[in-house]
Scaffold this motif. Structure first.
Motif, PDB file in Angstrom:
ATOM      1  N   ALA A  33     -10.957   2.159   4.780  1.00 42.44           N
ATOM      2  CA  ALA A  33     -11.191   3.265   3.837  1.00 42.44           C
ATOM      3  C   ALA A  33     -12.094   4.319   4.480  1.00 42.44           C
ATOM      4  O   ALA A  33     -11.822   5.528   4.398  1.00 42.44           O
ATOM      5  N   PRO A  48      -4.894   9.247  -1.061  1.00 39.92           N
ATOM      6  CA  PRO A  48      -6.092   9.843  -1.668  1.00 39.92           C
ATOM      7  C   PRO A  48      -7.124  10.143  -0.583  1.00 39.92           C
ATOM      8  O   PRO A  48      -7.151   9.482   0.448  1.00 39.92           O
ATOM      9  N   THR A  61     -10.614  10.176  -0.735  1.00 39.71           N
ATOM     10  CA  THR A  61     -11.990   9.696  -0.762  1.00 39.71           C
ATOM     11  C   THR A  61     -12.030   8.200  -0.441  1.00 39.71           C
ATOM     12  O   THR A  61     -11.069   7.477  -0.692  1.00 39.71           O
ATOM     13  N   GLU A  62     -13.188   7.773   0.074  1.00 36.76           N
ATOM     14  CA  GLU A  62     -13.377   6.371   0.427  1.00 36.76           C
ATOM     15  C   GLU A  62     -13.145   5.485  -0.800  1.00 36.76           C
ATOM     16  O   GLU A  62     -12.469   4.455  -0.715  1.00 36.76           O
ATOM     17  N   ALA A  63     -13.691   5.910  -1.952  1.00 32.30           N
ATOM     18  CA  ALA A  63     -13.607   5.091  -3.167  1.00 32.30           C
ATOM     19  C   ALA A  63     -12.161   4.908  -3.604  1.00 32.30           C
ATOM     20  O   ALA A  63     -11.744   3.799  -3.962  1.00 32.30           O
ATOM     21  N   GLU A  64     -11.359   5.953  -3.553  1.00 32.87           N
ATOM     22  CA  GLU A  64      -9.955   5.860  -3.968  1.00 32.87           C
ATOM     23  C   GLU A  64      -9.144   5.072  -2.943  1.00 32.87           C
ATOM     24  O   GLU A  64      -8.271   4.285  -3.298  1.00 32.87           O
ATOM     25  N   LEU A  65      -9.435   5.282  -1.682  1.00 30.60           N
ATOM     26  CA  LEU A  65      -8.713   4.550  -0.634  1.00 30.60           C
ATOM     27  C   LEU A  65      -8.966   3.047  -0.756  1.00 30.60           C
ATOM     28  O   LEU A  65      -8.080   2.227  -0.551  1.00 30.60           O
ATOM     29  N   LYS A  77       1.527   5.798  -7.259  1.00 28.40           N
ATOM     30  CA  LYS A  77       0.325   6.249  -7.988  1.00 28.40           C
ATOM     31  C   LYS A  77      -0.223   7.589  -7.499  1.00 28.40           C
ATOM     32  O   LYS A  77      -1.023   8.216  -8.182  1.00 28.40           O
ATOM     33  N   HIS A  78       0.141   7.977  -6.277  1.00 36.02           N
ATOM     34  CA  HIS A  78      -0.456   9.204  -5.730  1.00 36.02           C
ATOM     35  C   HIS A  78       0.597  10.210  -5.262  1.00 36.02           C
ATOM     36  O   HIS A  78       0.289  11.096  -4.462  1.00 36.02           O
ATOM     37  N   CYS A 113       0.840  -1.199   0.000  1.00 29.35           N
ATOM     38  CA  CYS A 113       0.000   0.000   0.000  1.00 29.35           C
ATOM     39  C   CYS A 113       0.876   1.251   0.000  1.00 29.35           C
ATOM     40  O   CYS A 113       0.626   2.204  -0.749  1.00 29.35           O
ATOM     41  N   LYS A 168      -9.206   1.289  -3.259  1.00 24.56           N
ATOM     42  CA  LYS A 168      -8.431   0.659  -4.343  1.00 24.56           C
ATOM     43  C   LYS A 168      -7.017   0.289  -3.883  1.00 24.56           C
ATOM     44  O   LYS A 168      -6.290  -0.390  -4.591  1.00 24.56           O
ATOM     45  N   LEU A 169      -6.601   0.779  -2.725  1.00 22.15           N
ATOM     46  CA  LEU A 169      -5.236   0.513  -2.256  1.00 22.15           C
ATOM     47  C   LEU A 169      -5.128  -0.896  -1.672  1.00 22.15           C
ATOM     48  O   LEU A 169      -6.084  -1.391  -1.061  1.00 22.15           O
TER      49      LEU A 169
END
Ligand code: SF4
Length: 378
Positions: free
Chosen positions: A131, A114, A116-120, A108-109, A101, A122-123
């Motif tokens: 998240a 990141p 937001t919950e959605a981006e987190l 990537k970041h 992670c 993906k880790l």
């Protein structure tokens, strides 16, 4: 399924936040009022706290942070160093995911988590709870972070009759409905603190609870019966043998477990397979080398998440210069603290040789041998 709320009102998030402002826990990873929140610390603590307690995590967290003060430092570290710093916390796949992670955040970041919950999500190694917790605490997003403590509080507040895990989606919805637009990060931490200090599994201190009035379970005197649970079958006992070999130069024979699976990538004294009908009297047939094996009295017991384990210990001394079998290595006893030995293996070695020596001072990470072929894990 909810029990009808005939005599109670909806819990007010503001009451919980007022309580939190007075009674918040002082935790090493928690920003003090007015301090900037470090997403790296929030993420690290949330991963460490999964399935264990604040008391157990505190010393690991401090040491870990000294070794890897930033997400970039963690990403750049050899995975062995991360595993070694994690040794003793259990759930070792988390340490590998932690490292993966950190690399993903850097690659990537640009080294920034990141927001937001959605981006987190993906880790690597970041699930729904983590998240939401990081999004809420580090980025003040209105996310519902639902762990075991929160499940207990919310199932009691609303008397959720469905047992866990079936009740999880409903509890999450109920929690999300409570999250305020103002101070969602503090709200997430307040709910965690309430579950950890007031709404405890046994004897919750309802008289001190800011939500005593709207709590349905408290009104019925049924607090301790929530959350409802289906009784779990205990895992079946597995047995095996572990082989502790002491060479005349005071070194111990070790090998590294395969990277995947139980205790993946950790160091161990060689063991047999672990299975319910393992026959300890035949253990010498599984020994890693020819020696005068001595079966030690007693057994080493360890409980993993899914099963208890009982290991018979065989001990042997071998002359100086004895080569290590393929995919194994000798480690001096005084250097054992450099090895990523899980708790069960510390017990095994202590059973044969006494407690492991404490590290004299900060030492370099030992190079790990290649994973052996053919796992002996369950
Ligand atoms: S009143 Fe009691 S049972 Fe209800 S949330 Fe508060 S501490 Fe938990």
């Amino acid at each position: 399924m909810l029990t009808p709320a005939s005599r109670v009102t909806k819990p007010d998030p503001a009451d919980l936040l007022t309580w939190y402002d007075r009674h918040r826990r002082d935790l090493p990873w928690r920003a003090k009022p007015g301090e900037a929140v470090d997403p790296y610390r929030v993420w690290l603590s949330e991963i460490m706290l999964q399935q264990t307690t604040v008391v157990a995590v505190r010393p690991f967290y401090q040491r870990f942070l000294e070794k890897f003060p930033t997400v970039s430092a963690l990403a750049e570290a050899p995975v062995d160093a991360v595993m070694q710093a994690w040794a003793g916390l259990g759930y070792y796949s988390r340490a590998r995911n932690l490292h993966a992670c950190a690399k993903a955040v850097v690659e990537k970041h640009g080294g920034l988590f990141p927001g937001t919950e959605a981006e987190l999500l993906k880790l690597p190694g970041v699930g729904a709870y983590t998240a939401a917790a990081v999004a809420a605490i580090a980025f003040n997003q209105p996310a519902a972070a639902v762990d075991g403590n929160v499940e207990r509080v919310v199932s009691r507040l609303f008397m959720v009759e469905d047992p866990l895990p079936k009740a999880k989606p409903l509890i999450r919805t109920l929690t999300q409905d409570l999250v305020p637009a103002d101070r969602p990060g503090d709200f997430a931490q307040a709910l965690m603190d309430l579950g950890a200090t007031i709404c405890t599994p046994r004897r919750p201190a309802c008289a001190l609870c800011p939500w005593m009035t709207p709590c349905r379970a408290r009104a019925e005197g049924l607090q301790e019966t929530f959350p409802r649970k289906i009784k779990k079958e205990a895992g079946q006992l597995r047995r095996g043998a572990a082989f502790v070999v002491l060479r005349a130069d005071d070194s111990i024979l070790l090998r590294t477990r395969p990277p995947q699976g139980l205790l993946g990538g950790m160091a161990e004294a060689p063991t047999s397979i672990w299975e319910p009908d393992y026959e300890p009297s035949r253990a010498v047939l599984d020994a890693p080398l020819d020696a005068r094996w001595q079966r030690l009295p007693g057994v080493v017991r360890h409980v993993f998440t899914h099963f208890p384990l009982e290991l018979t210990i065989l001990f042997a001394k071998v002359p100086k210069g004895t080569p290590a079998p393929e995919d194994m290595r000798w480690t001096l006893r005084r250097d054992l603290h450099e090895e990523a030995l899980p708790g069960v293996m510390k017990k095994v070695i202590a059973h044969a040789l006494g407690e492991l020596p404490a590290p004299a001072k900060e030492a370099p990470v030992k190079k790990r041998a290649a994973p052996r072929k053919g796992s002996s894990s369950s």
